[in-house]
Write a protein that holds these residues in place. Structure first.
Motif, PDB file in Angstrom:
ATOM      1  N   MET A 127       0.846  -1.185   0.000  1.00 30.36           N
ATOM      2  CA  MET A 127       0.000   0.000   0.000  1.00 30.36           C
ATOM      3  C   MET A 127       0.881   1.235   0.000  1.00 30.36           C
ATOM      4  O   MET A 127       1.848   1.313   0.739  1.00 30.36           O
ATOM      5  CB  MET A 127      -0.899   0.009   1.236  1.00 30.36           C
ATOM      6  N   LYS A 128       0.537   2.189  -0.852  1.00 37.17           N
ATOM      7  CA  LYS A 128       1.264   3.459  -0.865  1.00 37.17           C
ATOM      8  C   LYS A 128       0.258   4.607  -0.844  1.00 37.17           C
ATOM      9  O   LYS A 128      -0.899   4.445  -1.230  1.00 37.17           O
ATOM     10  CB  LYS A 128       2.204   3.549  -2.052  1.00 37.17           C
ATOM     11  N   THR A 129       0.742   5.751  -0.390  1.00 36.45           N
ATOM     12  CA  THR A 129      -0.068   6.963  -0.337  1.00 36.45           C
ATOM     13  C   THR A 129       0.498   7.937  -1.351  1.00 36.45           C
ATOM     14  O   THR A 129       1.692   8.253  -1.315  1.00 36.45           O
ATOM     15  CB  THR A 129      -0.058   7.573   1.071  1.00 36.45           C
ATOM     16  N   THR A 130      -0.367   8.416  -2.253  1.00 40.57           N
ATOM     17  CA  THR A 130       0.056   9.238  -3.380  1.00 40.57           C
ATOM     18  C   THR A 130      -0.735  10.538  -3.429  1.00 40.57           C
ATOM     19  O   THR A 130      -1.954  10.538  -3.241  1.00 40.57           O
ATOM     20  CB  THR A 130      -0.168   8.475  -4.707  1.00 40.57           C
ATOM     21  N   PHE A 131      -0.032  11.621  -3.712  1.00 38.86           N
ATOM     22  CA  PHE A 131      -0.673  12.884  -4.075  1.00 38.86           C
ATOM     23  C   PHE A 131      -0.637  12.920  -5.599  1.00 38.86           C
ATOM     24  O   PHE A 131       0.391  13.191  -6.205  1.00 38.86           O
ATOM     25  CB  PHE A 131       0.066  14.066  -3.454  1.00 38.86           C
ATOM     26  N   TYR A 132      -1.753  12.571  -6.223  1.00 34.85           N
ATOM     27  CA  TYR A 132      -1.896  12.537  -7.681  1.00 34.85           C
ATOM     28  C   TYR A 132      -2.657  13.785  -8.059  1.00 34.85           C
ATOM     29  O   TYR A 132      -3.822  13.955  -7.670  1.00 34.85           O
ATOM     30  CB  TYR A 132      -2.660  11.265  -8.061  1.00 34.85           C
ATOM     31  N   THR A 133      -2.016  14.678  -8.810  1.00 38.26           N
ATOM     32  CA  THR A 133      -2.643  15.961  -9.087  1.00 38.26           C
ATOM     33  C   THR A 133      -2.085  16.571 -10.356  1.00 38.26           C
ATOM     34  O   THR A 133      -1.132  16.064 -10.948  1.00 38.26           O
ATOM     35  CB  THR A 133      -2.453  16.923  -7.892  1.00 38.26           C
ATOM     36  N   ALA A 134      -2.677  17.665 -10.776  1.00 43.26           N
ATOM     37  CA  ALA A 134      -2.166  18.459 -11.883  1.00 43.26           C
ATOM     38  C   ALA A 134      -1.687  19.789 -11.330  1.00 43.26           C
ATOM     39  O   ALA A 134      -2.194  20.278 -10.310  1.00 43.26           O
ATOM     40  CB  ALA A 134      -3.251  18.672 -12.932  1.00 43.26           C
ATOM     41  N   THR A 135      -0.740  20.363 -11.999  1.00 40.42           N
ATOM     42  CA  THR A 135      -0.187  21.649 -11.591  1.00 40.42           C
ATOM     43  C   THR A 135       0.154  22.464 -12.829  1.00 40.42           C
ATOM     44  O   THR A 135       0.345  21.909 -13.910  1.00 40.42           O
ATOM     45  CB  THR A 135       1.065  21.460 -10.708  1.00 40.42           C
ATOM     46  N   THR A 136       0.226  23.770 -12.649  1.00 43.82           N
ATOM     47  CA  THR A 136       0.723  24.637 -13.706  1.00 43.82           C
ATOM     48  C   THR A 136       2.252  24.619 -13.649  1.00 43.82           C
ATOM     49  O   THR A 136       2.840  24.160 -12.659  1.00 43.82           O
ATOM     50  CB  THR A 136       0.229  26.078 -13.505  1.00 43.82           C
ATOM     51  N   ILE A 137       2.867  25.125 -14.686  1.00 42.48           N
ATOM     52  CA  ILE A 137       4.336  25.178 -14.703  1.00 42.48           C
ATOM     53  C   ILE A 137       4.862  25.983 -13.518  1.00 42.48           C
ATOM     54  O   ILE A 137       5.901  25.651 -12.960  1.00 42.48           O
ATOM     55  CB  ILE A 137       4.839  25.771 -16.036  1.00 42.48           C
ATOM     56  N   ASP A 138       4.129  26.999 -13.089  1.00 44.26           N
ATOM     57  CA  ASP A 138       4.598  27.805 -11.962  1.00 44.26           C
ATOM     58  C   ASP A 138       4.095  27.310 -10.609  1.00 44.26           C
ATOM     59  O   ASP A 138       4.188  28.002  -9.601  1.00 44.26           O
ATOM     60  CB  ASP A 138       4.290  29.297 -12.161  1.00 44.26           C
ATOM     61  N   GLY A 139       3.590  26.087 -10.549  1.00 48.01           N
ATOM     62  CA  GLY A 139       3.351  25.426  -9.276  1.00 48.01           C
ATOM     63  C   GLY A 139       2.030  25.678  -8.574  1.00 48.01           C
ATOM     64  O   GLY A 139       1.952  25.608  -7.349  1.00 48.01           O
ATOM     65  N   PHE A 140       0.963  25.917  -9.331  1.00 46.40           N
ATOM     66  CA  PHE A 140      -0.343  26.125  -8.717  1.00 46.40           C
ATOM     67  C   PHE A 140      -1.309  25.020  -9.143  1.00 46.40           C
ATOM     68  O   PHE A 140      -1.319  24.605 -10.296  1.00 46.40           O
ATOM     69  CB  PHE A 140      -0.913  27.492  -9.078  1.00 46.40           C
ATOM     70  N   ILE A 141      -2.131  24.564  -8.185  1.00 49.42           N
ATOM     71  CA  ILE A 141      -3.103  23.510  -8.482  1.00 49.42           C
ATOM     72  C   ILE A 141      -4.506  24.081  -8.711  1.00 49.42           C
ATOM     73  O   ILE A 141      -5.396  23.357  -9.147  1.00 49.42           O
ATOM     74  CB  ILE A 141      -3.123  22.417  -7.386  1.00 49.42           C
ATOM     75  N   ALA A 142      -4.697  25.341  -8.430  1.00 45.56           N
ATOM     76  CA  ALA A 142      -5.951  26.044  -8.702  1.00 45.56           C
ATOM     77  C   ALA A 142      -5.649  27.531  -8.776  1.00 45.56           C
ATOM     78  O   ALA A 142      -4.646  27.990  -8.215  1.00 45.56           O
ATOM     79  CB  ALA A 142      -6.986  25.778  -7.608  1.00 45.56           C
TER      80      ALA A 142
END
Length: 179
Positions: A1-16
């Protein structure tokens, strides 16, 4: 079992963006069967956790679009607010130490992986507690200049895989530890 932060980001590091919007993400082309795709990722996930802002965005989005809850596994929402649930969804509200929530998630997941859905501060809390194993990023060819940051604390990561999926540069990182 592993815990993952699966997300998208902008090139400058923002998720929203500054208004918690994701228009920058939802307009990008992506191959559903491509490298590090959502479908490949989610099949191994047995429990998820998100913060209040992410939960409210998802809840508002599914209500506005007339959709159902996206997830068929237990979901924890870390919040200090009293929030409404979603009919037919296994949503559990919690507050306090992420270690307790992680233990509950691991038990409920039945040996499957755990997903930190968002946001960046919540993922950083899991990482600071030594409970985040990896970060899987889809990096969009967009800059926002401001918004919700990918992470709110400094960490060292080790690149273990990369690829291209549609417009996204995808990268899998092992979380090494706090910087």
């Amino acid at each position: 079992m592993k815990t993952t932060f699966y997300t998208a980001t902008t090139i400058d590091g923002f998720i929203a963006d500054e208004k918690d919007g994701l228009d920058w993400l939802l307009t990008q082309p992506q191959d559903e069967g491509g490298p590090m795709s959502y479908d490949d990722f989610i099949k191994d996930v047995g429990a998820i956790v998100m913060g209040r802002t992410t939960y409210e965005w998802v809840r508002d989005h599914i209500e506005r679009e007339g959709e159902s809850w996206y997830y068929d596994m237990p979901a924890w929402v870390l919040t200090h607010a009293d929030l409404p649930g979603i009919e037919g969804a296994d949503v559990r509200f919690a507050r306090g130490d992420v270690r307790e929530v992680h233990a509950q998630m691991a038990e409920a997941a039945g040996g499957k992986d755990l997903w930190v859905v968002g946001g960046g501060d919540l993922a950083a809390q899991f990482a600071a507690a030594g409970l985040l194993d990896e970060l899987v990023l889809s990096i969009a060819p967009v800059t926002l200049g401001a918004g919700r940051p990918l992470f709110t604390q400094p960490f060292d990561l080790r690149l273990v895989e990369h690829g291209v999926n549609g417009a996204f540069l995808c990268a899998r990182y092992e979380v090494v530890g706090a910087r």
